[in-house]
Scaffold this motif. Sequence first.
Motif, mmCIF file in Angstrom:
data_model
loop_
_atom_site.group_PDB
_atom_site.id
_atom_site.type_symbol
_atom_site.label_atom_id
_atom_site.label_comp_id
_atom_site.label_asym_id
_atom_site.label_seq_id
_atom_site.Cartn_x
_atom_site.Cartn_y
_atom_site.Cartn_z
ATOM 1 N N THR A 49 -2.293 98.993 -61.046
ATOM 2 C CA THR A 49 -3.364 98.677 -60.103
ATOM 3 C C THR A 49 -3.486 97.135 -59.647
ATOM 4 O O THR A 49 -2.475 96.465 -59.742
ATOM 5 C CB THR A 49 -4.667 99.238 -60.183
ATOM 6 O OG1 THR A 49 -5.094 98.855 -61.448
ATOM 7 C CG2 THR A 49 -4.446 100.821 -60.141
ATOM 8 N N LEU A 50 -4.360 96.519 -60.135
ATOM 9 C CA LEU A 50 -4.759 95.377 -59.636
ATOM 10 C C LEU A 50 -4.449 94.336 -61.044
ATOM 11 O O LEU A 50 -4.338 94.670 -62.216
ATOM 12 C CB LEU A 50 -6.231 95.003 -59.627
ATOM 13 C CG LEU A 50 -6.998 95.662 -58.499
ATOM 14 C CD1 LEU A 50 -8.405 95.245 -58.504
ATOM 15 C CD2 LEU A 50 -6.346 94.831 -57.053
ATOM 16 N N MET A 51 -3.675 93.104 -60.712
ATOM 17 C CA MET A 51 -3.345 92.176 -61.702
ATOM 18 C C MET A 51 -3.571 90.754 -61.029
ATOM 19 O O MET A 51 -3.230 90.597 -59.945
ATOM 20 C CB MET A 51 -2.062 92.418 -62.139
ATOM 21 C CG MET A 51 -1.700 91.333 -63.239
ATOM 22 S SD MET A 51 -0.159 91.883 -64.254
ATOM 23 C CE MET A 51 1.068 90.754 -63.453
ATOM 24 N N GLU A 68 -12.552 102.426 -56.795
ATOM 25 C CA GLU A 68 -13.502 101.675 -57.754
ATOM 26 C C GLU A 68 -12.698 101.068 -59.004
ATOM 27 O O GLU A 68 -11.513 101.025 -58.861
ATOM 28 C CB GLU A 68 -14.130 103.062 -58.313
ATOM 29 C CG GLU A 68 -13.091 104.169 -59.276
ATOM 30 C CD GLU A 68 -13.843 105.278 -59.708
ATOM 31 O OE1 GLU A 68 -14.912 105.072 -60.558
ATOM 32 O OE2 GLU A 68 -13.498 106.546 -59.689
ATOM 33 N N LEU A 69 -13.463 100.414 -59.849
ATOM 34 C CA LEU A 69 -12.584 99.589 -60.936
ATOM 35 C C LEU A 69 -13.013 100.304 -62.252
ATOM 36 O O LEU A 69 -14.156 100.161 -62.633
ATOM 37 C CB LEU A 69 -13.212 98.015 -60.981
ATOM 38 C CG LEU A 69 -12.195 97.243 -61.870
ATOM 39 C CD1 LEU A 69 -12.083 95.843 -60.897
ATOM 40 C CD2 LEU A 69 -13.083 96.935 -63.001
ATOM 41 N N GLU A 70 -11.938 101.027 -62.654
ATOM 42 C CA GLU A 70 -12.228 101.708 -63.920
ATOM 43 C C GLU A 70 -11.823 100.846 -65.231
ATOM 44 O O GLU A 70 -10.746 100.649 -65.432
ATOM 45 C CB GLU A 70 -11.336 102.707 -64.040
ATOM 46 C CG GLU A 70 -11.543 104.090 -62.826
ATOM 47 C CD GLU A 70 -10.402 105.201 -63.345
ATOM 48 O OE1 GLU A 70 -10.583 105.792 -64.037
ATOM 49 O OE2 GLU A 70 -9.567 105.102 -62.252
ATOM 50 N N GLN A 100 -17.293 96.366 -70.583
ATOM 51 C CA GLN A 100 -18.169 96.506 -69.474
ATOM 52 C C GLN A 100 -18.757 94.869 -69.192
ATOM 53 O O GLN A 100 -18.764 94.615 -68.014
ATOM 54 C CB GLN A 100 -19.362 97.395 -69.583
ATOM 55 C CG GLN A 100 -20.376 97.696 -68.357
ATOM 56 C CD GLN A 100 -19.338 98.228 -67.526
ATOM 57 O OE1 GLN A 100 -18.531 99.134 -67.574
ATOM 58 N NE2 GLN A 100 -19.762 97.877 -66.119
ATOM 59 N N ASN A 101 -19.007 94.366 -70.334
ATOM 60 C CA ASN A 101 -19.577 93.002 -70.265
ATOM 61 C C ASN A 101 -18.561 91.945 -69.640
ATOM 62 O O ASN A 101 -18.857 90.860 -69.423
ATOM 63 C CB ASN A 101 -20.355 92.599 -71.751
ATOM 64 C CG ASN A 101 -19.211 92.452 -72.487
ATOM 65 O OD1 ASN A 101 -18.110 92.789 -72.400
ATOM 66 N ND2 ASN A 101 -19.742 91.811 -73.647
ATOM 67 N N ASP A 102 -17.149 92.290 -69.410
ATOM 68 C CA ASP A 102 -16.344 91.503 -68.813
ATOM 69 C C ASP A 102 -16.341 91.475 -67.364
ATOM 70 O O ASP A 102 -15.375 90.432 -66.726
ATOM 71 C CB ASP A 102 -14.821 91.812 -69.407
ATOM 72 C CG ASP A 102 -14.518 91.554 -70.832
ATOM 73 O OD1 ASP A 102 -15.240 90.752 -71.457
ATOM 74 O OD2 ASP A 102 -14.060 92.468 -71.531
ATOM 75 N N LEU A 103 -17.080 92.306 -66.856
ATOM 76 C CA LEU A 103 -16.760 92.564 -65.201
ATOM 77 C C LEU A 103 -17.103 91.369 -64.385
ATOM 78 O O LEU A 103 -16.463 91.159 -63.580
ATOM 79 C CB LEU A 103 -17.787 93.622 -65.063
ATOM 80 C CG LEU A 103 -17.724 94.168 -63.528
ATOM 81 C CD1 LEU A 103 -16.299 94.705 -63.036
ATOM 82 C CD2 LEU A 103 -18.893 95.319 -63.316
ATOM 83 N N GLY A 142 -4.610 96.055 -64.508
ATOM 84 C CA GLY A 142 -5.132 97.645 -64.582
ATOM 85 C C GLY A 142 -4.296 98.660 -64.405
ATOM 86 O O GLY A 142 -3.077 98.079 -64.030
ATOM 87 N N TYR A 143 -4.429 99.530 -64.646
ATOM 88 C CA TYR A 143 -3.712 100.850 -64.219
ATOM 89 C C TYR A 143 -4.587 102.224 -64.022
ATOM 90 O O TYR A 143 -5.545 102.173 -64.174
ATOM 91 C CB TYR A 143 -2.552 101.223 -65.317
ATOM 92 C CG TYR A 143 -3.255 101.705 -66.606
ATOM 93 C CD1 TYR A 143 -3.274 103.132 -66.962
ATOM 94 C CD2 TYR A 143 -3.870 100.672 -67.448
ATOM 95 C CE1 TYR A 143 -3.889 103.593 -67.936
ATOM 96 C CE2 TYR A 143 -4.364 101.239 -68.698
ATOM 97 C CZ TYR A 143 -4.580 102.624 -69.007
ATOM 98 O OH TYR A 143 -5.049 103.222 -70.076
ATOM 99 N N LYS A 144 -3.885 103.131 -63.622
ATOM 100 C CA LYS A 144 -4.637 104.305 -63.430
ATOM 101 C C LYS A 144 -3.457 105.425 -63.640
ATOM 102 O O LYS A 144 -2.168 105.240 -63.430
ATOM 103 C CB LYS A 144 -5.365 104.598 -62.140
ATOM 104 C CG LYS A 144 -4.129 104.832 -60.679
ATOM 105 C CD LYS A 144 -5.001 104.851 -59.550
ATOM 106 C CE LYS A 144 -4.113 105.251 -58.468
ATOM 107 N NZ LYS A 144 -5.076 105.364 -57.141
ATOM 108 N N ILE A 145 -4.035 106.777 -64.025
ATOM 109 C CA ILE A 145 -3.276 107.971 -64.248
ATOM 110 C C ILE A 145 -3.575 108.856 -63.030
ATOM 111 O O ILE A 145 -4.532 109.265 -62.721
ATOM 112 C CB ILE A 145 -3.398 108.707 -65.188
ATOM 113 C CG1 ILE A 145 -3.365 107.595 -66.614
ATOM 114 C CG2 ILE A 145 -2.584 109.963 -65.494
ATOM 115 C CD1 ILE A 145 -1.920 107.180 -66.937
#
Length: 104
Positions: free
Chosen positions: A79-81, A38-40, A13-16, A67-70
């Motif tokens: 997702t984003l890179m 949203e950014l999970e 979370q502190n990397d956001l 990132g990725y999602k299921i």
Amino acid sequence: MSSPPYKIRKAQQNDLKGMMLILEMANFHHIPSPEMPELEIDKFFVAEIVAHETLDMDTQRIVGLSGYKITPDGQGKTTLMAVDPVMRGGGVGTALQIVRLEAM
């Protein structure tokens, strides 16, 4: 062979703030959006610099993310890179792609 000047780890979370700076460089920072509601954070990895000639040795900062999602049917989807332009060409993107594919 020397180790790369970055390490890959799960995002926290502190990397956001650092993640959003990298996403802004790639114009991917418009969250929420239809493409990225949203950014999970638990589905993201970050590349964090550990040594670089232009930075103080005690400084650590995020230089890339992926990132990725299921999906509801259980499939993995990337997702984003994004990678800091200064660090492109050094294998950061490849390392981030590998780790997220392994996680999916």
